[in-house]
Design a protein around this motif. Sequence first.
Motif, PDB file in Angstrom:
ATOM      1  N   SER A 134       0.934  -1.191   0.045  1.00  0.00           N
ATOM      2  CA  SER A 134       0.010   0.006   0.058  1.00  0.00           C
ATOM      3  C   SER A 134       0.773   1.232  -0.142  1.00  0.00           C
ATOM      4  N   SER A 135       0.306   2.182  -0.615  1.00  0.00           N
ATOM      5  CA  SER A 135       0.902   3.510  -1.145  1.00  0.00           C
ATOM      6  C   SER A 135       2.667   3.422  -1.187  1.00  0.00           C
ATOM      7  N   LEU A 136       2.757   2.534  -2.057  1.00  0.00           N
ATOM      8  CA  LEU A 136       4.203   2.511  -2.318  1.00  0.00           C
ATOM      9  C   LEU A 136       4.765   3.781  -3.238  1.00  0.00           C
ATOM     10  N   GLN A 137       5.653   4.481  -2.612  1.00  0.00           N
ATOM     11  CA  GLN A 137       6.380   5.393  -3.364  1.00  0.00           C
ATOM     12  C   GLN A 137       7.869   5.295  -3.691  1.00  0.00           C
TER      13      GLN A 137
ATOM     14  N   GLY B  23       2.430   6.471  -4.906  1.00  0.00           N
ATOM     15  CA  GLY B  23       1.214   5.690  -4.147  1.00  0.00           C
ATOM     16  C   GLY B  23       0.691   4.537  -5.099  1.00  0.00           C
TER      17      GLY B  23
ATOM     18  N   ALA C  90      12.465   3.954  -1.244  1.00  0.00           N
ATOM     19  CA  ALA C  90      11.355   3.912  -1.250  1.00  0.00           C
ATOM     20  C   ALA C  90      10.421   4.140  -0.128  1.00  0.00           C
ATOM     21  N   ALA C  91       9.239   4.272  -0.204  1.00  0.00           N
ATOM     22  CA  ALA C  91       8.396   4.229   1.013  1.00  0.00           C
ATOM     23  C   ALA C  91       7.124   3.599   0.870  1.00  0.00           C
ATOM     24  N   GLY C  92       6.617   3.307   1.899  1.00  0.00           N
ATOM     25  CA  GLY C  92       5.390   2.473   1.781  1.00  0.00           C
ATOM     26  C   GLY C  92       5.072   1.202   2.672  1.00  0.00           C
ATOM     27  N   ASP C  93       4.067   0.523   2.847  1.00  0.00           N
ATOM     28  CA  ASP C  93       4.049  -0.581   3.605  1.00  0.00           C
ATOM     29  C   ASP C  93       3.670  -1.902   2.628  1.00  0.00           C
ATOM     30  N   VAL C  94       4.300  -3.073   3.236  1.00  0.00           N
ATOM     31  CA  VAL C  94       4.116  -4.229   2.290  1.00  0.00           C
ATOM     32  C   VAL C  94       3.968  -5.367   3.588  1.00  0.00           C
TER      33      VAL C  94
ATOM     34  N   ASP D  62      -0.882   0.865  -4.835  1.00  0.00           N
ATOM     35  CA  ASP D  62      -1.415  -0.101  -4.224  1.00  0.00           C
ATOM     36  C   ASP D  62      -1.670  -1.537  -4.849  1.00  0.00           C
TER      37      ASP D  62
END
Lengths: 358, 343, 499, 328
Positions: free
Chosen positions: C257-260, C267, C302-306, C269
């Motif tokens: 989600s919201s991978l940047q 963003g 990179a930023a975001g949640d996995v 998903d």
Amino acid sequence: MRISKTLQSKGRIAAVVAAFAVVGVAAGCGSDSSSSTTPAKVDTAAPAETTAAVADVKGKKVVLVSCFDQNPWCKIYNHTIIDGLKAAGVDVTYLEDGFDPNVQVQNLKQAIAAKPDAVLVVASDDNSIVPAVTQAKAAGVPIFNLNGRAADGSIPNLTSSILANQKQLGQYAAENLIEGIKAEGKTGGNLIAITGTAGTNTAKDRMEAFNEVLAKNPTFKLVATEDGSWDQVKSAKIAQQLFAKYANQGGIQGAYGMADYMAAGIIQSAKQANLPLGVKNKGLIVTGSNCFKVGIDAIKAGEQYGTATQAPSVEGEFVFPLIIDFLAGKKIEALNQKEEGRVTADTLGEFGEVCSLA
Amino acid sequence: MTEVQQSPRQGRRARALGIMPVLLLVAMVVMFFVIPALKGTSPTDFNVYNAFQDWSALSLLALALGITVIAGEFDLSVLAMYSLGAMVAVQTGTSSPVLGVVLAVAAAGLIGLVQGLIVAKLRINSMTVTLGGYLTVLGLVNIIGGNASVPYKNVNVGISLDDPILSFFSIRSLITIAIFAIVFLVLRYTVLGRNLRAMGGERRATRIAGVRADPLLVGCFVASAMLAALGGSLLGYSLATAIPDLGFGPLIFAITAVLLGGVALAGGRGSALGIAAGAFTLALLNELFGLMATPDYISDLITGGLLFIVTIISAPDLFGWWRSVRAAKVTTPEQEPVALEKS
Amino acid sequence: MKLQVQTLVKSYGPVAALRGVSLELRDGEVHALCGHNGAGKSTLVKILSGVEQPDEGVLEINGEPISFRNPLDAQAAGIALVDQELSLVPQLTVAENIDLGRAGASFITRPGRARPRVKQLLGRVGLGHISPSTPVELLSIGERQLVEIARGLGREAGLLILDEPTATLSDTEIAFVFNAVRDVAAEGASIVFVSHRLGEVLSLCNVVTVLRDGELVATKPIAEVDRPTLIEMMVGSVVDADTSELRPSSGKIVTVSSLQVPPRVTGVDLQLEGGQIMGIAGQVGCGASEVLRALGGLVPQAAGDVSIAGKKVRINTPRGALASGVSYISGDRKGDGLFLNRSVSDNLIATRLGDLSQAGIMQPRAAARTAKELAEVAGIDPSRLRSAVVELSGGNQQKVFLGRCLDRKGTELLILDEPTRGVDVGGRAEIHNLIRRAAAAGHAVIFASTELTEILDLSDIIVTMFGGQVVSTRQRSEVTAASALAEITHRDSDAKAVA
Amino acid sequence: MSTPDSTAIRPLAAIYTGSRRQLIGRAVAGVLIAFFIFGAVTTDSFTSIQNIRAILVATGFVGIVAVGMTVIMLSGNLFSLSLGTTVSVGAITFLWALKLGLVPAILITLGVGTAACAVQGLVIGAIGANPIIVTIGAGALQAGVAAWLTDGSSIFPPAGDKSFDFMTSTPLGIAFPVYVLVVLVIICELVMRRTRFGKEVYLVGENRQAATAAGLRVTLIITGAFAIAGACAALAGMLLGAFNQNATLLVGGTFTFDAIAAALVGGSAVTGGRGSVTRALFGALIIAAISDMLLLRGYSTGIQIMVKGLLVLFVVVIVQLNAREDRA
């Protein structure tokens, strides 16, 4: 995953500059600590003959430009001179050059510019200091050439040379070999010499005198002269190869390693090649010079026949009284050569101690 | 190919490092005057002159190495070319010093040409080739010199080369400054310099753009050898001696100067001016050591420490590493902030 | 300038890139070169610009045969290329890059004198606000692309080749490029415009040539084609057959989600289940590679949640990714992937050395057994286990790469970027089977491809991306070749019209 | 690039040029070997047992350092420009530590050498610092620290200490360091081939980027490679100290470049991943044999250095011509 706050480039540069500043302060402190440690050594009593002059030389300035303390011979030689001069109240600055001729000339010019009462230089290359010495003459700064070669005019404009007698060292080496081989009951033999850096005047002078002795003893033949570059490992390697080369041409009876540690290399390779060593075993006769502790130990063990002096402390002690005399206004000779001593098992009592410092 | 393009941010960071040489030089100059003052002495005109002398002895070597680094290569053989320059000039330049320099530079250029061709045509790592070249030329210098240092008969040439001019300079340092000026102009204002930097920066793109990279690369090695030989011949005259083996001191000076001068080891970045500044920073440092009579081991420690710090700071993965160290401190993943709100 | 190309043939090993393509380019004409991935466009462009030499066939300029040994020759003949990959030197300034390699440039560079010309060129591509003395490394990727186009314009060539010039540009930037191209054409030059973006082709070009599998499909005036015909020409006989049921899920849900991924991807998903295959379709520069690299732990910024099966995972580094059960197979087989001079066996076991050693000592039997098993699974001739990977064909190399990541203990998510790049037809089928096998073993699989056939063949879920963003996420049954192609070649608004 | 993989299978033309390149490479190698054999046969007493022993001794010390140098090379980090200094530090440490007993001295020496180089490896591995500069800097630091601690004096073993005499013995007429070298090569070869660490060194050296992507322990591996090199240098230093019976900072002298030359002449690729420690042994042997031949034939130091340089150049070119892949 997250974007973390990163060290910005400004931070990087600030870090370099800060580090640099620390480094600079360390440079200052370094010299600080060295100058603060030296007075501790002052208690070495100054030789008697110079005490009269002490009053006159107090506060005089001398710069010593020499090789570095990482070399044990240099270290003892330099510090003997420095301590001797300091004990007489002379202000000594010591500039190290690590045998780098370019650095040495920079240091030499630095020294000349400071207009001291004398500059002492242990030339790492005789030729390369010539222009600087000429400038010193023009600037009226007295320059003393220490340790290098006999004054044959190769360095003009010197105030004085205070030297080891290189020729004597070569002569003693040859005499040692001949004496040792004869002691084994042989009348002649093949000799090899493994020299210090080939082409330097030290090596040339010593080999010249060595050959002069051989000329008078035609049964002894110098079959090979190789460049050992003042390097023990290299000397050992060369020695073993030469042993192999002459194995079926009558073998090698005597070997000259131009410094005792090079002679030690020769001794090691003789052992590796299973060759007998010393008079007792009627084996290879090895001699050295510059009297190092390894040489003295080897003479005691019967593995090395002899060596010759040029002990750093003795050479240094020969230098500083002359400088003090000069500073005190006495005239000194253009050439002062230290009489060298020939060291064998018989004269160990005389030289054993001074030769065990380096 | 998923080639990751350098982001503008990384670009800014890299460029910001470009002012490092200036800052270092300023810091060094300040230290040069402040530190002696703390000890109750002060540098004189002569110290500045002597720093310039030291600079002119070694900066051309740094420049020779530097241009190959800018082009994305590394020429280890400069050290031997430096000795070769002195040896040839001293032996052939007795009657005409200029002729000696010309012959020295030409001889080195020829060997540089061979090395350049091997590197460019066979695509071999230049450090290996020039290591072989270093040993070969060093051997050659020993052969020419008969394994010994050779005196230069015309001692007065050296003395007049080093005669102080305007208190700070000498003919030698002015010649060196002139060479730097020429190389600076060529690198800055001609196609050659631009292509050289382009080649060090991004060789593929440079070829695609239509630049003939191979001749340029060969030329770079020739120029490097010639500059080193020129520096060596001037030193040979100044010392009135050619010394076959100078040890690694000069090379270490050159590498450090190149780095301090803001030349990126990865290539593509750096200028003659930066190298000059880097070399002068070091020359001042050396002069400071001399002025303060710093013991040798301390200068060793300082030089070594300086090299370590500069490499670490200019290391490519420093930021990645720093990030992973930071990330490792976050023990439970749940604590990680969500960087963006969901779209 | 009239340039004719006759029956060009070019092969890379067993892969035939061009099989006898002929083409004619005329002055003042903007000639579109279309074709799906692997059609041979890039190869043709490389031959035209002197980067590569044809195996057979002739180039003629104004009736005279000519051959180029290198890019400089082509430039001298009046051909300029704007490469698909960025070909600028980041360390140089904009002006220096524009002048780099220009034939006939004066020896002395005079930034002052060149300034008005550079300024004017920049103005033509909408970069009027940028100073010629700005270093390229300070520009955004899009701006760099524009600088490269400006360089192409500045060559004043008789033939200007633009290879996918707009992949990284915004709409306004594209408008500038179009105007510039039209101007150049109006001045009498001929333009080759390579693009996947049909809208652009239709609005800019006069003539379109479509290539497919290295062969010429047709050359037609733009008036005679429209979007559906073009797509049909490009897609050819893609069979929309396999619209079978979703593969059974293992129940483990993988969410991103919201991978940047700076600078382009904002963003993204994604969600899929173990046992399923997700295909990300998109053209070069759509951002799919970046997404996959980030999931493989290769992009620290990179930023975001996995999360996998409800558990958040940390994938800051490749090691972290592997530890979290994510196996990444890069599209850059030679750079990020294989150890070319090592043996097949060494490559196969490279990621499981820890399992194959006890107290740090390799267990040779276990290693040999594992290598053999993996070779069998991956369909590699076991007699080649000792060969160096570099001696294998591209297809076999790719199988080795894949084999390395198969059946790894703890792998939950398998990520593949362009799994069949540079692989011949036979190899492709085998690799596809391997991917299916991995899914059948319960792995969640995400792969990216610029080839629609591959996407349609393999995927349960199809994600289309354009310009760094996800256009749509659908089940396989809801997607046709035409709809997917439409989505990856257009902006949203255009795509809807086709779908 | 979207070019199909051009190295997959070479087009005919490439195979032709490829084999021609290899042919040239082999021809050059053949000429060199013939030249060597000619020299061996025509040089007086070159083939005598005693001379072969001399060559072996000359191989010993350099070979040990070259093994370490090769491990660094295999890990893809070019070479260290300060292993010679580490050798000196090893010799000094060993003779100094002998007063604590032989075993502690050996352990301390190996520890010091390993640590000194491992730190360099850590910096190089973790942040990608340039190995050449790091090793030069580390060399200056090591020399500085050693000079500071020893105050520049020669270090001697405790008087009458015979515990390390076995290091200078000549079992079966061959010098002890030669045995150490052979055992070291066997151990290192086993480590490089049979352990996880060794496998990873080759992989990291072959392609560091791929190794990172494959999740290998890159920092650890590079640190380890440098640590091994440090241990080898310390080992050589220890033997050298025992051999010389004294140690100064200067004993390491020419080891750095001799070891690099030996590693290169052995044919290991300077770019990493290809080669072996056994090759370093042969490289050292070849250089020792050729230097010996030149000495026996009476050639000067200059010619010996030059021949070494030319040998390095030739081998580097041959290795490149025979390379399976054009790494342009």
